[in-house]
Design a protein around this motif. Sequence first.
Motif, PDB file in Angstrom:
ATOM      1  N   LEU A   5       0.463  -1.436   0.168  1.00 38.45           N
ATOM      2  CA  LEU A   5      -0.066  -0.002   0.447  1.00 38.45           C
ATOM      3  C   LEU A   5       0.664   1.273   0.197  1.00 38.45           C
ATOM      4  N   PHE A   6       0.493   1.799  -0.978  1.00 36.58           N
ATOM      5  CA  PHE A   6       1.338   3.489  -1.115  1.00 36.58           C
ATOM      6  C   PHE A   6       1.435   4.069  -0.393  1.00 36.58           C
ATOM      7  N   LYS A   7       1.802   4.848   0.027  1.00 35.04           N
ATOM      8  CA  LYS A   7       1.837   6.501   1.131  1.00 35.04           C
ATOM      9  C   LYS A   7       0.609   7.268   0.668  1.00 35.04           C
ATOM     10  N   ARG A  15      -6.284  -0.102  -2.917  1.00 39.14           N
ATOM     11  CA  ARG A  15      -5.552  -0.118  -3.755  1.00 39.14           C
ATOM     12  C   ARG A  15      -4.506  -1.717  -2.918  1.00 39.14           C
ATOM     13  N   GLU A  16      -4.624  -1.416  -2.236  1.00 37.49           N
ATOM     14  CA  GLU A  16      -3.189  -2.874  -1.511  1.00 37.49           C
ATOM     15  C   GLU A  16      -3.371  -4.006  -2.750  1.00 37.49           C
ATOM     16  N   LYS A  17      -4.262  -4.790  -3.033  1.00 41.90           N
ATOM     17  CA  LYS A  17      -4.473  -5.779  -4.067  1.00 41.90           C
ATOM     18  C   LYS A  17      -3.988  -5.737  -5.201  1.00 41.90           C
ATOM     19  N   THR A 379      11.124  -6.022  -7.780  1.00 41.23           N
ATOM     20  CA  THR A 379      10.468  -5.683  -9.141  1.00 41.23           C
ATOM     21  C   THR A 379       9.495  -5.567  -8.045  1.00 41.23           C
ATOM     22  N   ILE A 380       8.575  -4.228  -9.059  1.00 39.19           N
ATOM     23  CA  ILE A 380       7.268  -3.579  -8.065  1.00 39.19           C
ATOM     24  C   ILE A 380       6.211  -3.930  -9.665  1.00 39.19           C
ATOM     25  N   TYR A 381       5.250  -4.489  -9.316  1.00 39.36           N
ATOM     26  CA  TYR A 381       4.153  -5.033 -10.018  1.00 39.36           C
ATOM     27  C   TYR A 381       2.754  -3.802 -10.384  1.00 39.36           C
ATOM     28  N   ILE A 382       2.372  -3.399 -10.619  1.00 33.58           N
ATOM     29  CA  ILE A 382       0.908  -1.984 -10.116  1.00 33.58           C
ATOM     30  C   ILE A 382       0.246  -2.412 -11.733  1.00 33.58           C
ATOM     31  N   VAL A 393       6.471   5.518  -7.044  1.00 36.55           N
ATOM     32  CA  VAL A 393       7.551   4.577  -7.552  1.00 36.55           C
ATOM     33  C   VAL A 393       8.971   5.227  -7.832  1.00 36.55           C
ATOM     34  N   LEU A 394       9.080   6.093  -8.827  1.00 33.17           N
ATOM     35  CA  LEU A 394       9.877   6.950  -9.186  1.00 33.17           C
ATOM     36  C   LEU A 394      11.051   7.451  -7.688  1.00 33.17           C
ATOM     37  N   GLU A 395      10.211   7.743  -6.987  1.00 31.77           N
ATOM     38  CA  GLU A 395      10.975   8.202  -6.084  1.00 31.77           C
ATOM     39  C   GLU A 395      12.157   6.966  -4.879  1.00 31.77           C
TER      40      GLU A 395
END
Length: 685
Positions: A5-7, A15-17, A379-382, A393-395
């Motif tokens: 879950l992004f800040k 959105r965490e799912k 790796t991040i998957y969205i 994500v860029l940060e």
Amino acid sequence: MPMKLFKCDETIPEREKHIYIKEKGEDTTQFLPSAHVETIPGSLSERGCSYCGAKLVIGGVLKDTIQLIHGPVGCAYDTWHTKRYPSDNGNFQLKYVWSSDMKEQHVVFGGEKLLKKAMLEAFAEFPDIKRMMVYTTCSTALIGDDIKPVVKEVEKELGDVDIFTVECPGFAGVSQSKGHHVFNMGWMTDKVGTYEPEITSPYTINVIGDYNIQGDTFVLERYMEKMGVQIIAHFTGNGTYDSLRGMHRAQLNVTNCARSAGYIANELKKKYGIPRIDVDTWGFDYAKEGLRKIGAFFGIEDRAEAVIAEEVAKYESKLAWYKERLTGKKVCIWTGGPRLWHWTKALEDDLGMKVVAMSSKFGHQEDFEKVIARGEEGTIYIDDGNELEFFEVLEMVKPDLVLTGPRVGALVKKLHLPYVNGHGYHNGPYMGFEGAVNMARDMYNAIYSPLMKLAKDDIRGEQNLPSTNGNGNGKATKEVSEQVVSLVQQQVKEATSQVKQPAKEAVQVQPQAKEVAPQVQKPAKEAVQVQPQAKAAAPQVQPQAKEVAPQVQPQAKEVAPQVQVQAKEIASYIQERAAEVTKLIQERCLWQFHSRAWDREENINGVLNKTAQILTGEKVVLETLIDRGFYADAKILAADLEIRFAWLNSMENSQKKAVLEAVKGMLIDIVVTKSKNGELHYSLY
């Protein structure tokens, strides 16, 4: 926690799912992002509408067809081709767009008469065009206009025209993927089999899921022409309406974008027995593999190798030049769906780049299964990422480059990050051997362009500059200027250190295989525990044996434990080798990830059975086209296994078969039995 879950999403915790970060030892049976579901209120979606998926992506690419949109003119304008879908007939499909141009009065009183008038006008203005597609939109679907009777009237009135209806308004699905599905299934039901194409070669294929972005299709056409293979139909880049009606006459479906066109490939397999071979047409090594599969299917491997040799001679050295400069560079892939899994290994294996984050606009869980299997740890998957998530994500990952579309591209440029248009390309084609070089060139030019660095710096002098007035137009103070210089130096330092990482990371891959093996060893342990039961079952036999041959017993007693240990070691060894093979297949092979459970299991058994026959020297019998499809994939896999795993050459045939049987079990467990993909058991594609 792998699901993240992004800040920025604290107010929409659902959105965490949809966000997953891969960790060591995990696979898709444990974590899989939610995908192809309704957009969560409060999250700004990047998805397109269902009508757009049918018209813009598939139907509108045909080069000889009037595309008539029944609705307000805005729906036509919005899907008038801005993507670079050229054709060899003067780009007819890019020049024109047709609309019934509904107004408020038509919404109130109905628009069927207006539709008929527009259709007749379109055919009259373009007398040489005898084919048309008619699309409904939100407005016409909501008021209940019935377009099929209107179409039949026009066909009867004009006599020599053929018209296809696409009833998929924008609200029909959660993304443009619904439009892909409706178009595929409708075309299969209404049009396939209604036209007989001219056959000019003993080798015939359909190219499915390629839309000729900046000439991609032209590249594939040249390869097939050199191999003597006839393309019956392009679905739909540089394709014609009638050629798509004759798709049933191909011997093989070569599928590229499985997300937009896998449906029709599956239906052609079910109805006509035409096998489907999935290929990665992007990437240098993948291009070789794709041509070899087609060559193996038709028994013309020598022709495939001749094309490969010619193309490698022209482009390999150029790719190597870019690889030297791109190795270690971090990249985000934020595109529609299939490019995530097509590009991941191609960029990492061909160019030494590191894919650190991926986002899909309209992908299903099937697409995430593919890309997660191919992706690296961390790796991040969205699913359906939004702008605030992209900022975060860029940060987190600080990439050197983003592959995305123009909308998100405009965003990242403002952050002084280079981007390459992953939807329409900058300077394509990107497919095949020359395409791999073109893509590498565009990424190199974007990353090393001095413009991005210049945009960060305030090049004005520090004297006689107006002080800041709070609107962002003030001077850069000495302190800020020093911070900028420090930041640039830090980025250079990070980039330099990243180039050295791949070699380090490569060493860390082996423990993963080692960790997978213990889980597989349990059945072997359990098998050993059965023996005491056998020992207890016949206690009366032992005294008799003792009297007859008392000296034999100690010897048998000593041999038995040795046999048990040896059997246990062999079983453990087989499982460890099977885990290595499974990992390779998960990363590179698309045939394990078809859309339905029965299809996946059929492919896994079919391909691995043929692979076992090839590796053990058994005779391979190819009675049907489906058998030949399994064989084509198996031949590539067998060759890959022999190159990558030296231990295979020292194995007995029985052990090779045992390894592949264990691989079957592992794959079916991952992609069928324990899969979290909820669509696997749907009755329809």
